[in-house]
Design an enzyme around this catalytic site. Structure first.
Site, mmCIF file in Angstrom:
data_model
loop_
_atom_site.group_PDB
_atom_site.id
_atom_site.type_symbol
_atom_site.label_atom_id
_atom_site.label_comp_id
_atom_site.label_asym_id
_atom_site.label_seq_id
_atom_site.Cartn_x
_atom_site.Cartn_y
_atom_site.Cartn_z
ATOM 1 C CG ASN A 63 30.622 50.859 39.697
ATOM 2 O OD1 ASN A 63 30.283 52.029 40.055
ATOM 3 N ND2 ASN A 63 30.544 49.992 40.785
ATOM 4 C CG HIS A 96 26.312 52.852 43.093
ATOM 5 N ND1 HIS A 96 26.773 53.848 42.170
ATOM 6 C CD2 HIS A 96 27.401 52.171 43.616
ATOM 7 C CE1 HIS A 96 28.101 53.025 41.718
ATOM 8 N NE2 HIS A 96 28.261 51.803 42.695
ATOM 9 C CB CYS A 144 29.684 54.154 44.554
ATOM 10 S SG CYS A 144 31.252 53.958 43.482
HETATM 11 N N1 ACO Z 1 37.423 36.820 34.915
HETATM 12 C C1 ACO Z 1 37.418 35.401 35.343
HETATM 13 N N2 ACO Z 1 37.281 35.203 36.200
HETATM 14 C C2 ACO Z 1 37.561 36.145 37.363
HETATM 15 C C3 ACO Z 1 37.003 37.698 37.222
HETATM 16 C C4 ACO Z 1 36.912 38.080 35.703
HETATM 17 N N3 ACO Z 1 36.890 39.567 35.318
HETATM 18 N N4 ACO Z 1 38.189 38.079 38.242
HETATM 19 C C5 ACO Z 1 37.576 37.449 39.131
HETATM 20 N N5 ACO Z 1 37.192 36.055 38.683
HETATM 21 C C6 ACO Z 1 37.544 34.515 39.134
HETATM 22 C C7 ACO Z 1 38.845 35.006 40.855
HETATM 23 O O1 ACO Z 1 40.028 35.016 40.107
HETATM 24 C C8 ACO Z 1 38.398 34.229 40.823
HETATM 25 O O2 ACO Z 1 38.960 32.313 40.786
HETATM 26 P P1 ACO Z 1 39.537 31.194 41.559
HETATM 27 O O3 ACO Z 1 38.217 30.671 42.409
HETATM 28 O O4 ACO Z 1 40.015 30.603 40.326
HETATM 29 O O5 ACO Z 1 40.276 31.515 43.297
HETATM 30 C C9 ACO Z 1 36.836 33.570 40.717
HETATM 31 O O6 ACO Z 1 36.934 33.868 39.517
HETATM 32 C C10 ACO Z 1 35.917 34.682 41.649
HETATM 33 O O7 ACO Z 1 36.217 35.125 42.022
HETATM 34 P P2 ACO Z 1 35.480 35.761 43.150
HETATM 35 O O8 ACO Z 1 36.210 37.078 43.899
HETATM 36 O O9 ACO Z 1 35.172 35.071 44.477
HETATM 37 O O10 ACO Z 1 34.308 36.006 42.162
HETATM 38 P P3 ACO Z 1 32.378 36.400 42.986
HETATM 39 O O11 ACO Z 1 31.917 35.291 42.456
HETATM 40 O O12 ACO Z 1 32.395 36.941 44.025
HETATM 41 O O13 ACO Z 1 32.591 37.565 41.907
HETATM 42 C C11 ACO Z 1 33.040 40.475 42.224
HETATM 43 C C12 ACO Z 1 33.339 39.179 41.898
HETATM 44 C C13 ACO Z 1 31.572 40.616 40.826
HETATM 45 C C14 ACO Z 1 33.433 41.124 42.206
HETATM 46 C C15 ACO Z 1 31.433 39.909 42.804
HETATM 47 O O14 ACO Z 1 32.047 39.655 44.166
HETATM 48 C C16 ACO Z 1 30.945 41.153 43.522
HETATM 49 O O15 ACO Z 1 29.253 41.302 42.894
HETATM 50 N N6 ACO Z 1 30.842 42.460 44.103
HETATM 51 C C17 ACO Z 1 30.421 43.436 44.462
HETATM 52 C C18 ACO Z 1 31.486 44.288 44.809
HETATM 53 C C19 ACO Z 1 31.094 45.644 43.373
HETATM 54 O O16 ACO Z 1 29.939 45.629 42.324
HETATM 55 N N7 ACO Z 1 31.706 46.390 43.387
HETATM 56 C C20 ACO Z 1 31.598 47.633 42.807
HETATM 57 C C21 ACO Z 1 32.300 48.317 42.860
HETATM 58 S S1 ACO Z 1 32.053 49.023 44.487
HETATM 59 C C22 ACO Z 1 30.788 49.985 44.619
HETATM 60 O O17 ACO Z 1 30.298 50.278 43.436
HETATM 61 C C23 ACO Z 1 29.710 49.801 46.072
#
Ligand code: ACO
Length: 328
Positions: free
Chosen positions: A285, A255, A122
């Site tokens: 993204n 990004h 990215c």
């Molecule tokens: N729909 C519904 N529920 C979901 C989904 C989904 N698509 N994905 C995960 N869950 C659930 C998980 O299973 C978990 O359930 P549980 O509590 O029963 O175990 C719950 O939601 C929480 O999961 P987490 O992974 O802890 O969710 P989090 O609040 O961390 O959000 C996210 C996930 C959006 C990916 C977050 O960590 C984030 O924004 N990270 C930044 C990473 C990013 O944006 N990456 C993009 C690519 S990297 C880059 O470009 C630099």
């Protein structure tokens, strides 16, 4: 070739999205039919993403890149024959080789330009733009085509709801030309390979077979923390390099990973959200394409004007990150 002091300047931009827009509701219905639960509410609340564009089978990274490049060349009023350097950032090249940059070159009918791909996930476009700027400053090129392009959907595990809802496909391109005044005012590229485990697609092609895991895997929370930390540090560092402050920047284009990261970063840097270009809601993204796509959208809708100062920032797998300060 002239050896007098030169800078580089963006003289045109273009972008391309696949024709198929997929809303969160459509994606959730499709995933539900395979027994995987997700919802528009969950995706919007955690990421700000409302839809993404997904390539049909047969739409390749090069095809998106070629269309974006044609638009950038037309916008710049530059003929393909004038280009002497093509750098294309992607993690989803059409082939192992030749590079996607060479495929773009052939399609544009350019002969003789240096052409190669850059792989910094990215951060790829920021890496490519800084590399092209360095070529021009060194007198090794006069007119560069710099592209970020991805069919990222091809490396997603569509059974992993934690990652597949986050990404989309697309391409953005700029024409960078030698100029007597900057243009690119400052740039910084960084990487920390010891963080490779938090975001990777750790497969490869060997002996005619894919080995390892070819799909993207991510520790979302670690990526979130790392992204905010390094982008904050990098923004301050690149502005210090230029002898400027954050208030001198007219537009911020970080990004486009996630609206929560953008909001968090803006708050940390004390930047009003109105100055942040946001396309992640519509494009999701698009990895290396996200920054040039957002730049092109904001130029074409009239927000970014000639003379404006724009801070472009990439962050992604590697772990890699970087910033480029641009006077338009
Ligand atoms: N729909 C519904 N529920 C979901 C989904 C989904 N698509 N994905 C995960 N869950 C659930 C998980 O299973 C978990 O359930 P549980 O509590 O029963 O175990 C719950 O939601 C929480 O999961 P987490 O992974 O802890 O969710 P989090 O609040 O961390 O959000 C996210 C996930 C959006 C990916 C977050 O960590 C984030 O924004 N990270 C930044 C990473 C990013 O944006 N990456 C993009 C690519 S990297 C880059 O470009 C630099």
């Amino acid at each position: 070739m002239s050896t007098s002091a030169v800078f580089s300047r963006i003289v045109g931009s273009g972008s391309c999205l696949p024709s198929r827009a997929v809303s969160n509701d459509q994606l959730a219905a499709e995933m539900r039919s395979r027994g995987i639960e997700t919802s528009d509410d969950w995706i919007v609340e955690r990421t700000g993403i409302r839809q993404r564009y997904l390539a049909e089978r047969g739409t390749t990274t090069s095809s998106l890149a070629i269309e974006a490049s044609r638009k950038a060349l037309a916008d710049a009023g530059v003929d393909a024959s004038e280009i002497d350097l093509i750098i294309l950032a992607t993690s989803t090249p059409d082939f192992v080789f030749p590079s996607t940059a060479c495929l773009v070159q052939a399609s544009l009918g350019n002969k003789g330009a240096a052409a190669f791909d850059v792989q910094a996930v990215c951060s790829g476009f920021v890496y490519a733009l800084t590399t092209a700027d360095s070529f021009i400053r060194a007198g090794r090129a006069r007119c560069a085509l710099v592209i970020g392009a991805e069919v990222f959907s091809s490396i997603l595990d569509w059974n992993d709801r934690g990652t597949c809802v986050l990404f989309g496909d697309g391409a953005g391109a700029v024409v960078l030309r030698a100029a007597s005044e900057p243009g690119i005012e400052a740039a910084e590229l960084r990487a920390d390979g010891s963080q490779m485990h938090i975001l990777s697609a750790a497969g490869n092609v060997a002996y005619g077979q894919v080995t390892g895991d070819p799909f993207l895997r991510m520790d979302g929370q670690a990526v979130f923390k790392q992204a905010v930390t390094v982008l904050d540090r990098s923004a301050r560092s690149v502005l210090a390099q230029a002898g400027l402050s954050l208030s001198d920047v007219d537009w911020f284009i970080p990004h486009q990973a996630n609206l929560r990261i953008l909001t968090f970063l803006a708050r940390k840097l004390d930047i009003p959200l109105e100055k942040v270009v946001v396309t992640v809601d519509r494009h999701a993204n698009t990895s290396a394409a996200s920054v040039p796509l957002a730049l092109d959208v904001a130029r074409r809708d009239g927000r970014i004007q000639p003379g404006n100062r724009v801070l472009l920032q990439g962050v992604g797998g590697g772990f890699t990150w970087g910033s480029v300060l641009v006077r338009m």
